[in-house]
Design a protein around this motif. Structure first.
Motif, PDB file in Angstrom:
ATOM      1  N   LEU A 150       0.869  -1.140   0.107  1.00 52.40           N
ATOM      2  CA  LEU A 150       0.088   0.019   0.037  1.00 52.40           C
ATOM      3  C   LEU A 150       0.808   1.139   0.037  1.00 52.40           C
ATOM      4  CD1 LEU A 150      -3.050  -0.787   2.568  1.00 52.40           C
ATOM      5  CD2 LEU A 150      -2.707  -0.722  -0.225  1.00 52.40           C
ATOM      6  N   HIS A 151       2.193   1.147   0.291  1.00 57.82           N
ATOM      7  CA  HIS A 151       2.886   2.420   0.331  1.00 57.82           C
ATOM      8  C   HIS A 151       3.112   3.155  -1.243  1.00 57.82           C
ATOM      9  CE1 HIS A 151       6.171   5.391   0.952  1.00 57.82           C
ATOM     10  NE2 HIS A 151       6.144   4.942   1.913  1.00 57.82           N
ATOM     11  N   PRO A 152       2.633   4.442  -1.239  1.00 59.50           N
ATOM     12  CA  PRO A 152       2.509   4.932  -2.598  1.00 59.50           C
ATOM     13  C   PRO A 152       3.838   5.098  -3.201  1.00 59.50           C
ATOM     14  CG  PRO A 152       2.465   6.559  -0.556  1.00 59.50           C
ATOM     15  CD  PRO A 152       2.381   5.293  -0.008  1.00 59.50           C
ATOM     16  N   GLU A 153       5.045   4.814  -2.709  1.00 61.42           N
ATOM     17  CA  GLU A 153       6.168   4.625  -3.505  1.00 61.42           C
ATOM     18  C   GLU A 153       6.478   3.092  -3.803  1.00 61.42           C
ATOM     19  OE1 GLU A 153       9.498   7.150  -2.408  1.00 61.42           O
ATOM     20  OE2 GLU A 153       8.241   7.999  -0.900  1.00 61.42           O
ATOM     21  N   ALA A 154       5.838   2.235  -3.566  1.00 64.69           N
ATOM     22  CA  ALA A 154       5.795   1.059  -3.745  1.00 64.69           C
ATOM     23  C   ALA A 154       4.371   0.348  -4.605  1.00 64.69           C
ATOM     24  CB  ALA A 154       5.836   0.049  -2.284  1.00 64.69           C
ATOM     25  N   MET A 155       3.919  -0.661  -4.373  1.00 59.90           N
ATOM     26  CA  MET A 155       2.689  -1.148  -5.012  1.00 59.90           C
ATOM     27  C   MET A 155       1.725  -0.331  -5.054  1.00 59.90           C
ATOM     28  SD  MET A 155       3.820  -4.120  -6.417  1.00 59.90           S
ATOM     29  CE  MET A 155       2.129  -4.429  -7.067  1.00 59.90           C
ATOM     30  N   ARG A 166      -7.016  -1.293  -1.019  1.00 58.01           N
ATOM     31  CA  ARG A 166      -6.612  -0.698   0.170  1.00 58.01           C
ATOM     32  C   ARG A 166      -7.576  -1.066   1.318  1.00 58.01           C
ATOM     33  NH1 ARG A 166      -8.427   3.903   2.530  1.00 58.01           N
ATOM     34  NH2 ARG A 166      -6.762   5.085   3.865  1.00 58.01           N
ATOM     35  N   ALA A 167      -9.077  -0.859   0.861  1.00 60.13           N
ATOM     36  CA  ALA A 167     -10.117  -0.979   1.557  1.00 60.13           C
ATOM     37  C   ALA A 167     -10.221  -2.650   2.194  1.00 60.13           C
ATOM     38  CB  ALA A 167     -11.660  -0.673   1.158  1.00 60.13           C
ATOM     39  N   HIS A 168      -9.724  -3.732   1.207  1.00 67.01           N
ATOM     40  CA  HIS A 168     -10.031  -5.005   1.895  1.00 67.01           C
ATOM     41  C   HIS A 168      -8.664  -5.039   2.809  1.00 67.01           C
ATOM     42  CE1 HIS A 168      -9.678  -9.528   1.570  1.00 67.01           C
ATOM     43  NE2 HIS A 168      -8.486  -9.115   1.289  1.00 67.01           N
ATOM     44  N   LEU A 169      -7.348  -4.844   2.325  1.00 71.15           N
ATOM     45  CA  LEU A 169      -6.337  -4.818   3.274  1.00 71.15           C
ATOM     46  C   LEU A 169      -6.403  -4.394   4.691  1.00 71.15           C
ATOM     47  CD1 LEU A 169      -3.419  -4.799   0.524  1.00 71.15           C
ATOM     48  CD2 LEU A 169      -4.709  -6.862   1.454  1.00 71.15           C
ATOM     49  N   LEU A 170      -6.882  -3.161   4.572  1.00 75.61           N
ATOM     50  CA  LEU A 170      -6.998  -2.362   6.094  1.00 75.61           C
ATOM     51  C   LEU A 170      -7.934  -3.179   6.674  1.00 75.61           C
ATOM     52  CD1 LEU A 170      -6.901   1.303   4.956  1.00 75.61           C
ATOM     53  CD2 LEU A 170      -4.969  -0.244   6.157  1.00 75.61           C
ATOM     54  N   HIS A 171      -9.211  -3.582   6.156  1.00 72.72           N
ATOM     55  CA  HIS A 171     -10.289  -4.407   7.012  1.00 72.72           C
ATOM     56  C   HIS A 171      -9.519  -5.902   7.467  1.00 72.72           C
ATOM     57  CE1 HIS A 171     -14.079  -6.122   8.122  1.00 72.72           C
ATOM     58  NE2 HIS A 171     -13.570  -7.435   7.234  1.00 72.72           N
ATOM     59  N   GLN A 172      -8.903  -6.352   6.657  1.00 69.24           N
ATOM     60  CA  GLN A 172      -8.186  -7.627   7.041  1.00 69.24           C
ATOM     61  C   GLN A 172      -7.166  -7.568   8.170  1.00 69.24           C
ATOM     62  OE1 GLN A 172      -5.776  -9.495   3.741  1.00 69.24           O
ATOM     63  NE2 GLN A 172      -5.135 -11.113   5.119  1.00 69.24           N
ATOM     64  N   VAL A 200      -6.261  10.245  -6.204  1.00 65.29           N
ATOM     65  CA  VAL A 200      -6.908   9.107  -6.169  1.00 65.29           C
ATOM     66  C   VAL A 200      -8.183   9.142  -4.888  1.00 65.29           C
ATOM     67  CG1 VAL A 200      -6.741   6.578  -5.491  1.00 65.29           C
ATOM     68  CG2 VAL A 200      -4.767   7.738  -6.433  1.00 65.29           C
ATOM     69  N   ASP A 201      -9.247   8.778  -5.466  1.00 59.07           N
ATOM     70  CA  ASP A 201     -10.630   8.745  -4.654  1.00 59.07           C
ATOM     71  C   ASP A 201     -10.409   7.582  -4.145  1.00 59.07           C
ATOM     72  OD1 ASP A 201     -13.019   9.022  -3.430  1.00 59.07           O
ATOM     73  OD2 ASP A 201     -14.031   9.160  -5.446  1.00 59.07           O
ATOM     74  N   LEU A 202     -10.368   7.209  -2.780  1.00 63.21           N
ATOM     75  CA  LEU A 202     -10.270   6.231  -1.841  1.00 63.21           C
ATOM     76  C   LEU A 202     -11.713   6.001  -1.415  1.00 63.21           C
ATOM     77  CD1 LEU A 202      -7.165   6.810   0.290  1.00 63.21           C
ATOM     78  CD2 LEU A 202      -7.270   5.564  -1.768  1.00 63.21           C
ATOM     79  N   ASN A 203     -12.678   6.592  -1.809  1.00 58.69           N
ATOM     80  CA  ASN A 203     -13.881   6.131  -1.357  1.00 58.69           C
ATOM     81  C   ASN A 203     -14.921   5.495  -2.441  1.00 58.69           C
ATOM     82  OD1 ASN A 203     -13.930   7.322   1.392  1.00 58.69           O
ATOM     83  ND2 ASN A 203     -13.967   9.373   0.143  1.00 58.69           N
ATOM     84  N   VAL A 204     -13.955   4.907  -3.483  1.00 61.38           N
ATOM     85  CA  VAL A 204     -14.757   4.523  -4.478  1.00 61.38           C
ATOM     86  C   VAL A 204     -15.248   3.011  -4.185  1.00 61.38           C
ATOM     87  CG1 VAL A 204     -14.597   3.703  -7.065  1.00 61.38           C
ATOM     88  CG2 VAL A 204     -13.569   5.845  -6.430  1.00 61.38           C
ATOM     89  N   ALA A 205     -16.397   2.544  -4.279  1.00 60.27           N
ATOM     90  CA  ALA A 205     -16.838   1.352  -3.652  1.00 60.27           C
ATOM     91  C   ALA A 205     -16.876   0.419  -5.135  1.00 60.27           C
ATOM     92  CB  ALA A 205     -18.232   1.376  -3.328  1.00 60.27           C
TER      93      ALA A 205
END
Length: 263
Positions: A150-155, A166-172, A200-205
């Protein structure tokens, strides 16, 4: 000024904490452990002291991780019984052989082994794609796979469907922190949740389409988009702390174009 002593939690406090974390009542735990609810209450308040067998039985019923079972034993006045060996220890040779075969056998697709907090333990050669172009700072030991993801300078900077992954990994991560009682996972979750991605819109479902069966990782790789999904495997019946915390994550192509790119 002298150092402030940190008080260790008692057995009763730890037992209550795990029971509440599992959302189990004293009565329900008593039924499963074949004791009275009054006895569970006395254990939690310190009015009764458990036998080693009772500590083990309650830990089993509550699904307490081996690392924390040792802590429960110590808090009740008993020696820990689950060893914690290094992966490179001689006793772990059969485990290393199994891991090597799984990692090599999964090529040409990526596969890696992680510990309880998602630090990289081993990987096959195909997994090098996740490290390409990543700043050296993020590749210092221990390399954290969630941080790389999830790092912006990596994947995080290469994921086409960043918001849903991101939403899935944070929930996990949040769920793992709650279930395991590991504060390191909670800290990692908070760090990853703080990352920002300009534009980037992080609220996209994600709305599943009629042909969807899972949410893939869609990764920009040059002029290609690689689409993959993952499976995670663990060792059965471990009695070693290290072994109980290892997980093998394998990546699979989600379409023929991705499979051809790896081949």
């Amino acid at each position: 000024m002298g150092a402030v002593a940190i008080r260790e939690e008692s057995f009763g406090e730890l037992l209550r904490s795990w029971r509440q974390r599992r959302r189990v009542s004293q009565l329900d735990l008593a039924i499963e452990a074949d004791v009275s609810a009054r006895h569970i209450s006395f254990l939690e308040t310190g009015r009764a002291r458990p036998s080693r067998e009772m500590v083990m039985k309650l830990a089993e019923e509550l699904g307490v991780p081996l690392r924390h079972r040792n802590r429960l034993l110590v808090s009740a006045g008993f020696a820990p019984i689950y060893p914690e060996r290094e992966v490179r220890a001689p006793e772990m040779q059969v485990v290393r052989q199994a891991l090597d075969k799984i990692l090599a056998g999964h090529e040409p697709y990526p596969a890696l082994v992680v510990d309880a907090v998602w630090n990289l333990v081993a990987a096959n050669s195909a997994a090098a794609m996740f490290m390409d172009g990543v700043p050296a700072e993020l590749l210092k030991e221990p390399i954290n796979v969630m941080r790389l993801s999830l790092h912006p300078e990596a994947m995080g900077g290469r994921l086409i469907n960043l918001a849903e992954v991101r939403a899935h990994l944070l929930h996990q991560l949040r769920r793992q922190a709650e279930v395991s009682g590991d504060g390191r996972l909670a800290e990692l979750h908070d760090e990853l949740a703080s990352y920002t991605y300009p534009g980037v819109d992080l609220n996209v479902a994600h709305v599943p389409g009629p042909a969807d069966i899972l949410v893939p990782l869609r990764i920009a790789a040059g002029d290609r988009v690689l689409s993959m999904f993952t499976t995670i495997a663990t060792f059965g019946t471990p009695v070693d702390v290290t072994l109980s915390e290892l997980a093998i994550e394998t990546f699979w192509p989600n379409d023929e174009e991705t499979a051809a790119a790896f081949r």
